[in-house]
Structures are given as structure tokens and as C-alpha cells.
Motif scaffolding. Structure first.
Motif, PDB file in Angstrom:
ATOM      1  N   GLN A   2       8.258  14.759   5.149  1.00  0.00           N
ATOM      2  CA  GLN A   2       8.102  13.325   5.071  1.00  0.00           C
ATOM      3  C   GLN A   2       7.597  12.944   3.684  1.00  0.00           C
ATOM      4  O   GLN A   2       7.134  13.801   2.925  1.00  0.00           O
ATOM      5  CB  GLN A   2       7.174  12.813   6.151  1.00  0.00           C
ATOM      6  N   PRO A   3       7.715  11.672   3.309  1.00  0.00           N
ATOM      7  CA  PRO A   3       7.354  11.272   1.951  1.00  0.00           C
ATOM      8  C   PRO A   3       5.880  11.519   1.641  1.00  0.00           C
ATOM      9  O   PRO A   3       5.019  11.350   2.506  1.00  0.00           O
ATOM     10  CB  PRO A   3       7.677   9.776   1.924  1.00  0.00           C
ATOM     11  N   SER A   4       5.601  11.900   0.410  1.00  0.00           N
ATOM     12  CA  SER A   4       4.220  12.053  -0.041  1.00  0.00           C
ATOM     13  C   SER A   4       3.650  10.668  -0.349  1.00  0.00           C
ATOM     14  O   SER A   4       4.389   9.695  -0.537  1.00  0.00           O
ATOM     15  CB  SER A   4       4.176  12.908  -1.310  1.00  0.00           C
ATOM     16  N   ARG A  10       5.589   4.732  -4.988  1.00  0.00           N
ATOM     17  CA  ARG A  10       6.708   4.380  -5.863  1.00  0.00           C
ATOM     18  C   ARG A  10       7.733   3.532  -5.122  1.00  0.00           C
ATOM     19  O   ARG A  10       8.329   2.601  -5.694  1.00  0.00           O
ATOM     20  CB  ARG A  10       7.383   5.642  -6.402  1.00  0.00           C
ATOM     21  N   THR A  11       7.950   3.841  -3.833  1.00  0.00           N
ATOM     22  CA  THR A  11       8.910   3.075  -3.037  1.00  0.00           C
ATOM     23  C   THR A  11       8.430   1.647  -2.848  1.00  0.00           C
ATOM     24  O   THR A  11       9.204   0.687  -2.990  1.00  0.00           O
ATOM     25  CB  THR A  11       9.122   3.753  -1.669  1.00  0.00           C
ATOM     26  N   GLN A  39       9.669   5.428 -15.163  1.00  0.00           N
ATOM     27  CA  GLN A  39       8.344   6.051 -15.167  1.00  0.00           C
ATOM     28  C   GLN A  39       7.382   5.374 -14.188  1.00  0.00           C
ATOM     29  O   GLN A  39       6.199   5.714 -14.144  1.00  0.00           O
ATOM     30  CB  GLN A  39       7.734   6.010 -16.580  1.00  0.00           C
ATOM     31  N   GLY A  40       7.876   4.407 -13.428  1.00  0.00           N
ATOM     32  CA  GLY A  40       7.021   3.720 -12.460  1.00  0.00           C
ATOM     33  C   GLY A  40       6.214   2.581 -13.052  1.00  0.00           C
ATOM     34  O   GLY A  40       5.371   1.996 -12.372  1.00  0.00           O
ATOM     35  N   TYR A 149       2.242   9.768  -9.552  1.00  0.00           N
ATOM     36  CA  TYR A 149       2.971   8.534  -9.283  1.00  0.00           C
ATOM     37  C   TYR A 149       4.185   8.412 -10.210  1.00  0.00           C
ATOM     38  O   TYR A 149       5.292   8.086  -9.767  1.00  0.00           O
ATOM     39  CB  TYR A 149       2.029   7.349  -9.465  1.00  0.00           C
ATOM     40  N   ALA A 150       3.978   8.690 -11.505  1.00  0.00           N
ATOM     41  CA  ALA A 150       5.064   8.560 -12.475  1.00  0.00           C
ATOM     42  C   ALA A 150       6.187   9.566 -12.216  1.00  0.00           C
ATOM     43  O   ALA A 150       7.369   9.265 -12.425  1.00  0.00           O
ATOM     44  CB  ALA A 150       4.522   8.748 -13.894  1.00  0.00           C
TER      45      ALA A 150
END
Length: 241
Positions: A2-4, A10-11, A39-40, A149-150
Motif C-alpha cells: 500500500q502507499p507510503s 505527494r498524491t 520534485q514535489g 517527499y521529493a
């Protein structure tokens, strides 16, 4: 799988959801249009001469303005759970010249809106350097390293999640129900009708009455077409036979 937390952050920040900006020395939050670049880093599209432009004016001696971008998830269906909320903190500076033109192309990758043609006139573009990221879910707050995050990438299915869930509900209820029951085995109770309520690159969340279950894909999917290829054996009756 599952997503971290970094991937979820970021989503949420990618630009598909409404956001507000909390800006230093300005009372109250202000709605803001935004996307994030590769790069977010948030890119803020701001009407020239607006309250937001005034609030983003740097204090004397500074080249940028401190702010927090606040984004809450909007579930695709009324029965879908929210995946959380993200706060991205940092400093925003107005872009001009080549920097503004390059950032406008980055913005258009997510939202190719007509206002991008008026940057430098009726519109201004700001880029935010990220200093801190916080993710909240179920009243639990997680600090996310800005480098993590980036390096994370937003979920490729988020922008079309509603369409995908609606298509499964409208055209593939029987096939998905059979598939979910096979995956859950004895855990599937008679009378519970499985319904897909969330989808991401790693799998989907299914609700059955008062219970929920997460089913993982064999591998993360890369886009909508990859998902269709992966689900084809499940949804095609002839293939299942």
C-alpha cells in the motif's frame, strides 16, 4: 502493498484537490490554485492584484513569503473513506522570465488551463521551496522527510479514480464480486456484496457491509491502461472461463 505516507502526501499535494494557503502575517486561510512539479514543489497560479498576491508579497528584506499549503482529501464516492490531509510548509517566490515559462510548462503537465497564457499579465506564478511536510490520517500526525517527499511520486490513478470506481460499479459488479470472494475465501460472508470504494496503484479497498478489506495487485500499476491490462482477466467472462 500500500502507499507510503510520502506517496500519499505527494498524491494529495499533486494538484487534483482544492487547497488553501496559510500565509505568514495574513489572517485566515486563502484558497489557492496549485499543482506540484516533478520534485514535489508546489506551483501557485495567482491572479495579479488579488488578495492572495498581496499576502504573498515578501516582507522587507526578504525575497519570498513563508506559507503552509493545506490540502484535504476529497473521497471519490460518498461511501469512500478519506485518505488524509497534508500540510506542506516552505517559502514561495514569484517567478519571472525563463523561470516562469519553464514552470508554466510544468504546471500544464497537470492542469493545462488557459490562464497559463496570461502569466506576467493577469496571472502570476509562484514556486514554493518545501521545508516541512506533515501528513494526518485518523487523527495521527506523521512528519515526512522532505527528501522522501521529493523522491516519492503521486499516484497515477488519483485523477481518474472516480471514473474507474464508477465503471466497476456500473458494468462489472458480478465479475468483481466473484473475484473478491475468491480472494477472501472463508472470510467472505454470504449476503455481503463487495463494493470497490478506493483504488490506487497498489490495489483497491473493498467494502462489504460494515467490513472492509484491501486487495493488492500483483504489481504496482503505472497508469490507467496498465490497470485495464491487469484487470482484463478478471473482468472478461471469456478469460475467466
Amino acid at each position: 502493498m500500500q502507499p507510503s505516507p510520502a506517496e500519499i502526501a505527494r498524491t494529495l499535494a499533486a494538484g487534483h484537490l482544492p487547497a488553501v494557503a496559510h500565509i505568514a502575517c495574513h489572517p485566515g486561510p486563502l484558497p489557492v490554485r496549485h499543482v506540484t512539479d516533478a520534485q514535489g514543489r508546489p506551483l501557485l497560479l495567482v491572479p495579479s492584484g488579488s488578495t492572495l498576491t498581496t499576502a504573498l508579497r515578501p516582507q522587507p528584506g526578504n525575497d519570498d513569503a513563508a506559507l503552509v499549503l493545506d490540502v484535504r482529501d476529497v473521497p471519490p464516492m460518498s461511501s469512500s473513506p478519506a485518505i488524509g490531509r497534508v500540510w506542506v510548509s516552505g517559502w514561495a517566490a514569484r517567478l519571472t522570465g525563463d523561470e516562469a515559462r519553464a514552470a508554466a510548462l510544468d504546471y500544464a503537465d497537470t492542469d493545462a488551463c488557459g490562464d497559463l497564457l496570461d502569466i506576467g499579465e493577469s496571472q502570476a506564478l509562484y514556486r514554493m521551496d518545501v521545508a516541512e511536510v506533515r501528513f494526518e490520517r485518523h487523527e495521527k500526525l506523521v512528519e515526512i522527510d522532505p527528501d522522501d517527499y521529493a523522491e516519492a511520486s503521486p499516484d497515477p490513478l488519483r485523477a481518474v479514480e472516480f471514473d474507474l470506481i464508477a465503471d466497476l460499479a456500473d458494468h462489472h459488479v458480478a465479475e468483481m464480486s466473484d473475484y473478491v470472494r475468491r480472494q477472501l475465501g472463508a472470510a467472505a460472508r454470504p449476503g455481503d456484496e463487495p463494493r470497490v470504494v478506493r483504488l490506487d496503484r497498489y490495489g483497491f479497498l473493498v467494502r462489504m457491509g460494515s467490513r472492509s478489506a484491501r486487495l493488492a495487485f500483483p504489481r504496482p500499476v503505472t497508469d490507467r491502461h496498465d490497470l485495464a491490462h491487469l484487470l482484463h482477466p478478471i473482468l472478461c467472462r471469456k478469460c475467466a472461463a
